[in-house]
Enzyme design. Structure first.
Site, PDB file in Angstrom:
ATOM      1  N   ARG A 191      50.595  37.542  58.240  1.00 50.62           N
ATOM      2  CA  ARG A 191      51.649  38.454  58.695  1.00 50.62           C
ATOM      3  C   ARG A 191      52.605  38.880  57.583  1.00 50.62           C
ATOM      4  O   ARG A 191      53.793  39.107  57.827  1.00 50.62           O
ATOM      5  CB  ARG A 191      52.466  37.839  59.839  1.00 50.62           C
ATOM      6  CG  ARG A 191      51.676  37.537  61.076  1.00 50.62           C
ATOM      7  CD  ARG A 191      51.116  38.784  61.741  1.00 50.62           C
ATOM      8  NE  ARG A 191      50.327  38.413  62.896  1.00 50.62           N
ATOM      9  CZ  ARG A 191      48.994  38.212  62.879  1.00 50.62           C
ATOM     10  NH1 ARG A 191      48.303  38.390  61.766  1.00 50.62           N
ATOM     11  NH2 ARG A 191      48.353  37.857  63.966  1.00 50.62           N
ATOM     12  N   SER A 242      55.079  39.139  69.760  1.00 50.85           N
ATOM     13  CA  SER A 242      55.361  37.718  69.502  1.00 50.85           C
ATOM     14  C   SER A 242      56.600  37.574  68.629  1.00 50.85           C
ATOM     15  O   SER A 242      56.695  38.211  67.580  1.00 50.85           O
ATOM     16  CB  SER A 242      54.180  37.071  68.781  1.00 50.85           C
ATOM     17  OG  SER A 242      53.076  37.042  69.649  1.00 50.85           O
ATOM     18  N   GLU A 319      58.611  36.058  63.416  1.00 48.36           N
ATOM     19  CA  GLU A 319      57.671  37.093  62.962  1.00 48.36           C
ATOM     20  C   GLU A 319      58.377  38.457  63.030  1.00 48.36           C
ATOM     21  O   GLU A 319      58.170  39.318  62.198  1.00 48.36           O
ATOM     22  CB  GLU A 319      56.435  37.086  63.879  1.00 48.36           C
ATOM     23  CG  GLU A 319      55.405  38.109  63.487  1.00 48.36           C
ATOM     24  CD  GLU A 319      54.078  37.912  64.229  1.00 48.36           C
ATOM     25  OE1 GLU A 319      53.661  36.753  64.441  1.00 48.36           O
ATOM     26  OE2 GLU A 319      53.482  38.927  64.611  1.00 48.36           O
TER      27      GLU A 319
END
Ligand SMILES: Cc1cc2nc3c(=O)[nH]c(=O)nc-3n(C[C@H](O)[C@H](O)[C@H](O)COP(=O)(O)OP(=O)(O)OC[C@H]3O[C@@H](n4cnc5c(N)ncnc54)[C@H](O)[C@@H]3O)c2cc1C
Length: 327
Positions: A191, A242, A319
């Site tokens: 990510r 998320s 995130e």
């Protein structure tokens, strides 16, 4: 200087705000707006105003804008689809730059497809399936733009954009336009990519693809879309997906533990602060029920992480990227 960087190069022009705006406009030919609320540009529907706001659709304009902004010391936030951002209630003191298509929309050459960074990922995947081109169907229904997916090395169903990227056009932090043909330049990790550390903007990306049966691709994409529908909030519900990253595997090559599994075990699905609430079907997804503030979301996320720390002694890492001043 792109948002998030604090290393001041020491060659800034000392100009007042109005002069900075004028210089940026004269150099780029753009009309910059002032005090534009960012909530309409994020999928969470949260965020105060950006001091300056530009819509940019070409690499050359992006280059000029970044070059002058760097000289003036104006911080830049690149906005793709805004589906991975939490913008401060106090807004953003610099210039938000909405990255639009950037020249090429989608062009196929053998086993390569080149797509403008402002193109929607979901739209790109549908287009490729209709042409019988496979390789990116894992991203069916993934919110956001191609630029955002490359910048954050977005991934799902066992595949990431970093694994598929073979080249890109990038505007560097100095405003130069560079053709990158070595994917290692991006330093892809889980990510993340090196784009924000390099203060660079991707304006188009080239991925490896293959001819495939369109009916098979359709079936596979439909499975992914149906899994998304089961797990994620319906269209229209304000969320950034998320909130926390999944955990590092405990051994090399192992699987990541889903942050949602830990959050589930600490009762996160029951939690809320103001209008910020954990999604009832996924303990790692925070939604804005109506009028949530960034402060509500930060407080909720802090409480979720604190429960996981207390029970498992594990520190969750966001995130979703926070932008602007913390209150
Ligand atoms: C319902 C839902 C489901 C989701 N599911 C997933 C999932 O399965 N997997 C996953 O990885 N993510 C998922 N996400 C998160 C999000 O969709 C991805 O991170 C997406 O790739 C972000 O793209 P964006 O264009 O919206 O980027 P933005 O949110 O606009 O920006 C994210 C970051 O990328 C930078 N950026 C954007 N464009 C560029 C550019 N052209 N050049 C340089 N930097 C740029 C921004 O400055 C910012 O730092 C989900 C989100 C939602 C709302």
């Amino acid at each position: 200087m792109l948002c998030g960087d604090n290393g001041l190069p020491g060659r800034f022009l000392i100009l007042d705000f109005a002069s900075q705006k004028k210089l940026l406009e004269e150099t780029t030919g753009l009309t910059l707006k002032r005090d534009v609320p960012l909530l309409g540009f994020t999928s969470l529907g949260i965020g105060g105003p950006a001091a300056l706001f530009a819509v940019v659709d070409s690499s050359s304009t992006m280059g000029k804008l970044i070059s002058v902004a760097t000289d003036c010391g104006v911080e830049i936030l690149i906005l793709g689809g805004g589906t991975n951002l939490l913008v401060s209630d106090d807004g953003f003191d610099g210039m938000a730059v909405h990255a639009r298509i950037f020249g090429v929309e989608l062009s196929v050459d053998g086993d390569r497809v080149t797509v403008g960074a402002g193109v929607s990922v979901a739209g790109m995947v549908e287009d490729l399936i209709a042409r019988g081109i496979g390789g990116l169907e894992f991203a069916a229904g993934l919110p956001g733009t191609v630029g955002g997916a490359v910048a954050g090395n977005a991934g799902c169903f066992g595949c990431t954009f970093g694994q598929k990227l073979v080249g890109a056009t990038v505007v560097t932090g100095k405003g130069e336009i560079v053709e990158v043909d070595d994917p290692s330049w991006f330093g892809f990790e889980y990510r993340r990519s090196s784009l924000s550390a390099r203060q660079a903007v991707v304006t188009s990306a080239t991925f490896v693809v293959r001819p495939d049966d369109r009916f098979r691709l359709r079936r596979e994409a439909d499975e992914y879309l149906s899994t998304r529908r089961e797990r994620h909030p319906a269209k229209g519900i304000m969320t950034a997906g998320s909130y926390f990253k999944n955990l590092e595997p405990s051994e090399p090559g192992g699987r990541r533990t889903a942050a949602g599994a830990l959050l589930d075990q600490v009762g996160a699905k029951e939690m809320s602060v103001g209008d910020a609430a954990v999604f009832e079907r996924h303990a790692n997804i925070v939604i804005n029920r109506k009028n949530a503030t960034a402060q509500n979301v930060l407080e909720l996320a802090g409480r979720m992480a604190a429960r996981v720390k207390k029970k498992f002694d594990i520190v969750l890492e966001p995130e979703v990227r926070f932008v602007g001043r913390r209150g």
